[in-house]
Every structure is written in C-alpha cells, then in structure tokens.
Design a protein around this motif. Structure first.
Motif, PDB file in Angstrom:
ATOM      1  N   LEU A  11     131.309   9.976  52.015  1.00  0.00           N
ATOM      2  CA  LEU A  11     130.109  10.535  51.383  1.00  0.00           C
ATOM      3  C   LEU A  11     129.498   9.520  50.429  1.00  0.00           C
ATOM      4  O   LEU A  11     128.273   9.320  50.416  1.00  0.00           O
ATOM      5  CB  LEU A  11     130.450  11.821  50.634  1.00  0.00           C
ATOM      6  N   LEU A  15     125.742   8.122  50.940  1.00  0.00           N
ATOM      7  CA  LEU A  15     124.718   8.323  49.914  1.00  0.00           C
ATOM      8  C   LEU A  15     124.117   6.998  49.469  1.00  0.00           C
ATOM      9  O   LEU A  15     122.894   6.889  49.288  1.00  0.00           O
ATOM     10  CB  LEU A  15     125.310   9.066  48.714  1.00  0.00           C
ATOM     11  N   VAL A 118     130.674  14.209  57.457  1.00  0.00           N
ATOM     12  CA  VAL A 118     129.764  13.929  56.346  1.00  0.00           C
ATOM     13  C   VAL A 118     128.358  13.787  56.896  1.00  0.00           C
ATOM     14  O   VAL A 118     128.155  13.163  57.945  1.00  0.00           O
ATOM     15  CB  VAL A 118     130.173  12.636  55.603  1.00  0.00           C
ATOM     16  N   VAL A 120     124.255  12.999  55.419  1.00  0.00           N
ATOM     17  CA  VAL A 120     123.326  12.692  54.326  1.00  0.00           C
ATOM     18  C   VAL A 120     121.932  12.538  54.916  1.00  0.00           C
ATOM     19  O   VAL A 120     121.754  11.812  55.905  1.00  0.00           O
ATOM     20  CB  VAL A 120     123.715  11.397  53.584  1.00  0.00           C
ATOM     21  N   THR A 129     117.495  14.371  48.242  1.00  0.00           N
ATOM     22  CA  THR A 129     118.591  13.918  49.091  1.00  0.00           C
ATOM     23  C   THR A 129     119.526  15.093  49.345  1.00  0.00           C
ATOM     24  O   THR A 129     120.030  15.718  48.415  1.00  0.00           O
ATOM     25  CB  THR A 129     119.382  12.767  48.435  1.00  0.00           C
ATOM     26  N   TYR A 130     119.725  15.390  50.614  1.00  0.00           N
ATOM     27  CA  TYR A 130     120.614  16.465  51.047  1.00  0.00           C
ATOM     28  C   TYR A 130     121.936  15.852  51.482  1.00  0.00           C
ATOM     29  O   TYR A 130     121.957  14.752  52.051  1.00  0.00           O
ATOM     30  CB  TYR A 130     120.010  17.201  52.252  1.00  0.00           C
ATOM     31  N   HIS A 131     123.026  16.573  51.252  1.00  0.00           N
ATOM     32  CA  HIS A 131     124.296  16.089  51.776  1.00  0.00           C
ATOM     33  C   HIS A 131     125.238  17.258  52.024  1.00  0.00           C
ATOM     34  O   HIS A 131     125.083  18.336  51.445  1.00  0.00           O
ATOM     35  CB  HIS A 131     124.939  15.062  50.840  1.00  0.00           C
ATOM     36  N   CYS A 197     117.373  20.329  57.592  1.00  0.00           N
ATOM     37  CA  CYS A 197     117.616  20.512  56.160  1.00  0.00           C
ATOM     38  C   CYS A 197     116.772  21.646  55.594  1.00  0.00           C
ATOM     39  O   CYS A 197     117.214  22.354  54.678  1.00  0.00           O
ATOM     40  CB  CYS A 197     117.333  19.212  55.406  1.00  0.00           C
ATOM     41  N   ALA A 219     123.536  14.503  61.119  1.00  0.00           N
ATOM     42  CA  ALA A 219     123.649  14.846  59.702  1.00  0.00           C
ATOM     43  C   ALA A 219     123.049  16.213  59.415  1.00  0.00           C
ATOM     44  O   ALA A 219     123.656  17.046  58.732  1.00  0.00           O
ATOM     45  CB  ALA A 219     122.961  13.780  58.845  1.00  0.00           C
ATOM     46  N   ILE A 223     124.626  19.759  57.729  1.00  0.00           N
ATOM     47  CA  ILE A 223     124.040  20.306  56.506  1.00  0.00           C
ATOM     48  C   ILE A 223     123.618  21.753  56.726  1.00  0.00           C
ATOM     49  O   ILE A 223     123.876  22.625  55.877  1.00  0.00           O
ATOM     50  CB  ILE A 223     122.859  19.422  56.047  1.00  0.00           C
TER      51      ILE A 223
END
Length: 267
Positions: A11, A15, A118, A120, A129-131, A197, A219, A223
């Motif tokens: 992560l 990021l 993971v 991002v 920023t989404y994670h 997202c 990703a 999420i």
C-alpha cells in the motif's frame, strides 16, 4: 497467505507511485499535448504523458520492489519472482485528459498469487486518492467509504462506458437504450477506475461496462468491494473484459440478469 506487513508495504509503495504520477500528469501537462499513438482504433489514443507516467511508476516499483512482476497498459509486462504483480494504468481517462476534462486518474493495484490485495486510485483534479487493502475496507484519504444504501432499480443512478471500436460502441448504445427507461439515469464519466471508486463512495448506485482490461478495473474493483459493493461479470464469474458490474447489493441483483438477458456481454 499474505502477511499484514506485506500488505502495508505494498500500500505504501502504491500510494507513493500514484502520488508522484498524479503530480506529473497534473503539473506537467504541456499546452500542446498531442497524440503519441493509437490503440484499438484511431480515436483510442495514447499521449506522451501516458508513457511518461508509466515510466515514472515502473521506475519507482523497480527501485522499491525489484522482484515483483508488472503489467502496465503502455506495454510493461514482466513476470517477477516474488508472487506479487503490479497492475498499472498510468492514466485512466486519456481522452478526458487530452481534452482538459478533470475525470482522469492513476490506477495501481498489487496482486499476490493472483489475488488483488491492494488498490490505489489517485484523481489529482479532484484532489482525491482512494485506496483499499483486502479485508481492510476502502478509504478516501482518512474517511472510510461505504456504498449507498439499498435502492430499487428505478431509483438507481448508473455509470457506464463505451468502447472506441465503432461496432462494439453501437451495441453498447443499444444496451444503454434498453436500460435507461428502467433506472433513474445513466452517466458516462470516461474513466472506469473513477466510476468504480464512485460506486464505493456512494456517488453511483452501480456501474457496468464491457471491454475493460485488467489495468482498468483491478484497483477500482477492490475499492468497490471493500466499500460493500458487489462486483462480478456474467453470472458466477468475476469482473473481466467480457463484462464488469459493480453495484450496491440490491442493484447488482437486479442488473446482472438484466445485462445477461440484454446480451451486454457480447458485441
């Protein structure tokens, strides 16, 4: 089984790579940005900034995680030896970016032994920023995300996308025409990563599209799932290029058979 320590490391790397690539794309966009190449059709474009962002990301990954594999939209494909593979879209929403529209992002996912662990997605023009980490929830910065409460299909706001191959696009328009009378409305944002997202953040009740590549959805799919959405493809299958659907549980249950019956999974 992957350790929590390795998840945290992946992560952190994801990021950092997304942050740097997002800053490059936001601050380094030339005024005379031009098309560098095309992909599936003359209107499916690659810019010099797509290539520069992927080069930056692959450099960070090679420095921080040299034994990992990599699959990138702009051609990077190395197997690695660690069991970890990065799936990277350095600029999701290239046409938006080319035109100066704000809906584009950097999508970086890490898989371990074939499972996404993971995800991002950086959206620099949103300042977001989404994670997500597998089993650890989905986050927008420090705020935990949750998809919208249950709503009937006729009150659902959906996102979708269209291919740049004309025959496929025409069929997708036919599917959308069948669906739109059944829902609140349909949006077409131009970035699959951000649409996924937006499902996670409760900004859409659902999103569907055919023709996505692994780097488009890896990703965002994690999420969305970690925010409580259901994701998949055709009945009993995972989200894939054949069909990707992410939605609140109630909307997913209504949309999946509707898309199957409508033939959204073929051209």
């Amino acid at each position: 089984m992957i350790s929590e320590e390795l998840k945290a490391e992946l992560l952190d790397v994801g990021l950092e790579a997304a942050r740097q690539a997002g800053a490059l794309l936001r601050d380094g966009r030339p005024a005379d940005l031009a098309v560098a190449a095309t992909k599936t059709s003359p209107i499916d474009v690659v810019t010099e900034m797509d290539i520069a962002a992927e080069k930056l990301i692959t450099g960070i990954l090679a420095e921080r995680r040299p034994e990992d594999g990599l699959l990138g939209e702009e051609g990077a494909d190395t197997p690695g030896t660690s069991g970890v593979r990065w799936v990277v879209d350095p600029l999701d929403g290239t046409v938006n970016y080319l035109y100066g529209l704000p809906s584009w992002g950097v999508s970086i996912a890490a898989e371990y032994e074939g499972e996404t662990v993971v995800g991002v997605v950086a959206a620099p023009m949103r300042g977001e920023t989404y994670h997500a980490v597998l089993g650890g929830g989905a986050w927008l910065g420090t705020a935990r995300l949750a998809c919208r409460p249950a709503a009937p299909l006729d009150q659902a706001l959906l996102g979708t996308g269209f291919a740049y191959v004309q025959a496929r696009r025409a069929h997708q328009a036919e599917i959308a025409a069948r669906i739109i009378p059944l829902v609140r409305d349909i949006r077409r944002g131009g970035s699959a990563a951000l649409d996924l997202c937006d499902v996670a953040a409760g900004r859409l009740d659902g999103y569907y599209e055919r023709g996505l590549n692994p780097w488009d959805l890896a990703a965002g799919d994690l999420i969305a799932r970690e925010a409580g959405a259901v994701t998949g493809g055709r009945p009993g299958e995972r989200a894939s290029g054949e069909l990707t659907l992410a939605a609140t549980p109630a909307v997913f249950a209504s949309m999946q058979p509707l898309l199957e019956e409508s033939g959204a999974w073929h051209d």
